[in-house]
Write a protein that holds these residues in place. Sequence first.
Motif, PDB file in Angstrom:
ATOM      1  N   ARG A   1       0.334  -2.732  -3.735  1.00  0.00           N
ATOM      2  CA  ARG A   1       0.381  -1.663  -4.798  1.00  0.00           C
ATOM      3  C   ARG A   1       1.314  -1.985  -5.670  1.00  0.00           C
ATOM      4  O   ARG A   1       1.326  -2.185  -7.041  1.00  0.00           O
TER       5      ARG A   1
ATOM      6  N   TRP B   1      -0.365   7.763  -5.719  1.00  0.00           N
ATOM      7  CA  TRP B   1      -0.936   6.692  -4.597  1.00  0.00           C
ATOM      8  C   TRP B   1      -0.960   7.543  -3.332  1.00  0.00           C
ATOM      9  O   TRP B   1      -0.026   8.163  -2.654  1.00  0.00           O
TER      10      TRP B   1
ATOM     11  N   ASP C   1       0.572  -1.758   2.779  1.00  0.00           N
ATOM     12  CA  ASP C   1      -0.185  -1.074   1.530  1.00  0.00           C
ATOM     13  C   ASP C   1       0.508  -0.932   0.501  1.00  0.00           C
ATOM     14  O   ASP C   1      -0.061  -1.195  -0.661  1.00  0.00           O
TER      15      ASP C   1
ATOM     16  N   ASP D   1       0.763   8.427 -11.855  1.00  0.00           N
ATOM     17  CA  ASP D   1      -0.175   7.756 -11.280  1.00  0.00           C
ATOM     18  C   ASP D   1       0.127   8.516  -9.881  1.00  0.00           C
ATOM     19  O   ASP D   1       1.377   9.067  -9.497  1.00  0.00           O
TER      20      ASP D   1
END
Length: 332
Positions: free
Chosen positions: A322, A299, A318, A297
């Motif tokens: 996540r 970010w 932030d 993934d």
Amino acid sequence: MNLTLTGTADACSPVATHAIGQEAAGTVAATLKALADPLRLRMLSAIASDPRGESCVCDLAELADVSQPTVSHHLKVLKDVDVLTSERRGTWVWYRINPSRRSAVTALLDSFAPATMTAPSEDGNSEDRDIRPDFDIRITHLADELAAEIPELAPETVLSIVRESYTSLARTAKVTGALVPLTERFARQRLADITRDRNHSVPQVLFVCVANAGRSQLAAALVNQIAGGKVIARSAGSSPAEIIHPHVRSILAEIEGDAAAARFPKPLTDDAVRAADVVITMGCGDVCPIIPGVRYDDWAVGDPALASREGVEAIRDDIEGRVRALVNELIH
């Protein structure tokens, strides 16, 4: 016959020089004179390599069998030439490298000192040149200790991992004083990754950014805090920095306490990617090797290197949101 010599081929022709000025030369000479003592150099190395960024007189007194007043005298000499700054807290005085002299100290300890101790190998092997003779003995001893702890791996495999770990860290180290303990931590992590049994272990996440000095370190620390051991987090950098960003280090200390002092930028390895169940890239592009069975993934989060303290706190918030979602997904 009389001959008259009008000139010679090797006659000296003065040219303009660019030597250091007299005043500057005097200042440099005074500093070099202050450094011309083995104990002072060892204390300077200890302070420069201390993960806290400073050292107490009580720590430095352990470097040699001398009295504390003697240690204080040597530190005062270094302070008088502006190499060190000091701050008294209670009954102890703490010393740190003068920020304006840090680059000079780095050049002395990390470049000049090894160059005076190591001769190039005959075959020109760059890896052999990276490991100085005094360190080579300690690295080999470390490999023997780790091999005894991990009997399932061949001793030569462990030695190779330890030497590779040392060489990788040495390329970006500002000073060499802490390289052996850092090598041990990095090598232990790599060996744990190599021997990991996916079928009988908790999920493992690898966070990768460029420098491994900011967001990937924060993400890994937050996973370890939030998951409570139910998820293991690692971090690495495609081009690791020398140190963790100061604002990030202070936030890491809030998250992990004293354990944050053990964190340092680490290079990305295939072993770390292969051992991960999930690899999260954070602004480093397609630097990770593609391993079958590993989930990838990306970010898009801010870079702490470009942010103020308040900006880094916003980046942490932030990342925390996540991380909570990721941990919840992996353990349920």
